[in-house]
Design an enzyme around this catalytic site. Sequence first.
Site, PDB file in Angstrom:
ATOM      1  N   HIS A   1      -0.400  17.461 -28.652  1.00  0.00           N
ATOM      2  CA  HIS A   1      -0.515  16.099 -28.068  1.00  0.00           C
ATOM      3  C   HIS A   1      -2.120  15.341 -28.443  1.00  0.00           C
ATOM      4  CE1 HIS A   1       2.885  16.509 -25.215  1.00  0.00           C
ATOM      5  NE2 HIS A   1       2.376  14.781 -25.721  1.00  0.00           N
TER       6      HIS A   1
ATOM      7  N   HIS B   1      -1.824  11.744 -30.408  1.00  0.00           N
ATOM      8  CA  HIS B   1      -2.427  11.046 -30.139  1.00  0.00           C
ATOM      9  C   HIS B   1      -3.282  10.706 -30.843  1.00  0.00           C
ATOM     10  CE1 HIS B   1      -2.594  12.228 -25.301  1.00  0.00           C
ATOM     11  NE2 HIS B   1      -0.798  11.391 -25.735  1.00  0.00           N
TER      12      HIS B   1
ATOM     13  N   ARG C   1       0.829  -1.053  -0.111  1.00  0.00           N
ATOM     14  CA  ARG C   1       0.036   0.180   0.209  1.00  0.00           C
ATOM     15  C   ARG C   1       1.097   1.295   0.078  1.00  0.00           C
ATOM     16  NH1 ARG C   1      -2.559  -3.182   3.263  1.00  0.00           N
ATOM     17  NH2 ARG C   1      -4.576  -4.003   2.446  1.00  0.00           N
TER      18      ARG C   1
HETATM   19 ZN   LIG Z   1       4.302  13.445 -24.099  1.00  0.00          ZN
END
Ligand SMILES: [Zn+2]
Length: 379
Positions: free
Chosen positions: A252, A256, A125
């Site tokens: 981005h 992407h 944890r």
């Molecule tokens: Zn990046």
Amino acid sequence: MKLSDTRAIRVRAAAGDYVVVCRRGTLRHAAREIARLGQFSGVHIVTSPRVWRAVVKKIARRFAPGTKMHVHLFDDAESAKNLKTVELLARKLVRAGADRKCLLLAVGGGVIGDVVGFVAASYLRGVALVQVPTTVVAQVDSSVGGKTGVNLPEGKNLVGAFYPPNLVLVDPEVLRSLPAREFRGGLAEVIKYGVIADAKLFAFLEQNMDRILARDDQALEHVIRRSIEIKAQVVSQDERESGLREILNYGHTFAHALESATRYKKFQHGEAVAWGMMCAALLGHETVRTPADDVARVIALVRRLGPLPEWPPVPAQRLFALMRADKKTKFGKVRFVLSARIGKAQSCDGVTEKAALCVLRFGPRLILEHRNALEECHD
Ligand SMILES: [Zn+2]
Ligand SMILES: NC(=O)c1ccc[n+]([C@@H]2O[C@H](COP(=O)([O-])OP(=O)(O)OC[C@H]3O[C@@H](n4cnc5c(N)ncnc54)[C@H](O)[C@@H]3O)[C@@H](O)[C@H]2O)c1
């Protein structure tokens, strides 16, 4: 001009603030920095065979003199960034007797940082974590901000946690052994910081790109440090990406879509970001009235990183559909980060499909022509 400032960079995080030390040669004094964190039952260096050979082998002892040190190696290919590797590492830790008071040292690129960060977040944890990033991307981006995680077959980074490290040690000297493509791709993210937050950094990059590409220590240290300062400032204000942090996604949305359309095979991430930033600059001209001169400066600087893989023969409509499917899309609206002028950026969800499609259709050619026009000027 005094380029580098050796003070530690502070990052605020809900789970506890931490510092990033960015200095040439800092790994030679790693033990001193780590000792400031307190006592640990054992230090576990987690890295890959490649990073071990290139970086860690010579300096491993400097991380933990006098302390019980363990080294765990795993494959740092993107394809190994998965839950199986998390399990493998957790089991290695159990077998090595790692308890709650142990320290994990993630030494490597973003894959290692993300995987080991997630292991640190979940093993017993949560155990102490020091990030030692060894790629440009990891130094200026992934090691700062606390995002950790792994991929699922269904997509990238779908399982993860915010888990800020206790310390980040950045030594630009380790970049000497980085393959050229990784190095240049990482510099795209550095340019990004200039565009979104710092016109002076952008101008410095314009003036010193040749030195940086030649891996001049001083110039490199300056731009890496400045990039980290910007990232630290942004994530300190918006750790959970509810607003400001979005500006880090400049270029981005396009990137992407390009990566996804080519199944993550054609472009190295930074190369996709390089195309993405040039497209975002053109879209900025269409929408937030970025002056043509700024658009030209962004394109010219990005192109100096070197040749990029060609824009893929994918219809603009398909790329736009991929943008819509991106996990960062909110309520079906594609969001773009745009820069009205170099040094400033904002996230916009009011971009029309028409404007985006126009850039996807004509942008790549405009960008190439821009380059040709520039080359003619130089002839
Ligand atoms: Zn990046
Ligand atoms: N957590 C975040 O906020 C964040 C941000 C950006 C990227 N990422 C993630 O980072 C990953 C990409 O990271 P990356 O670009 O650093 O690439 P990487 O981790 O894939 O490393 C690239 C290659 O360089 C090698 N390498 C690393 N350091 C080296 C050195 N100093 N000398 C020689 N070789 C070296 C590695 O072994 C690897 O083969 C992706 O998985 C991405 O999702 C995460």
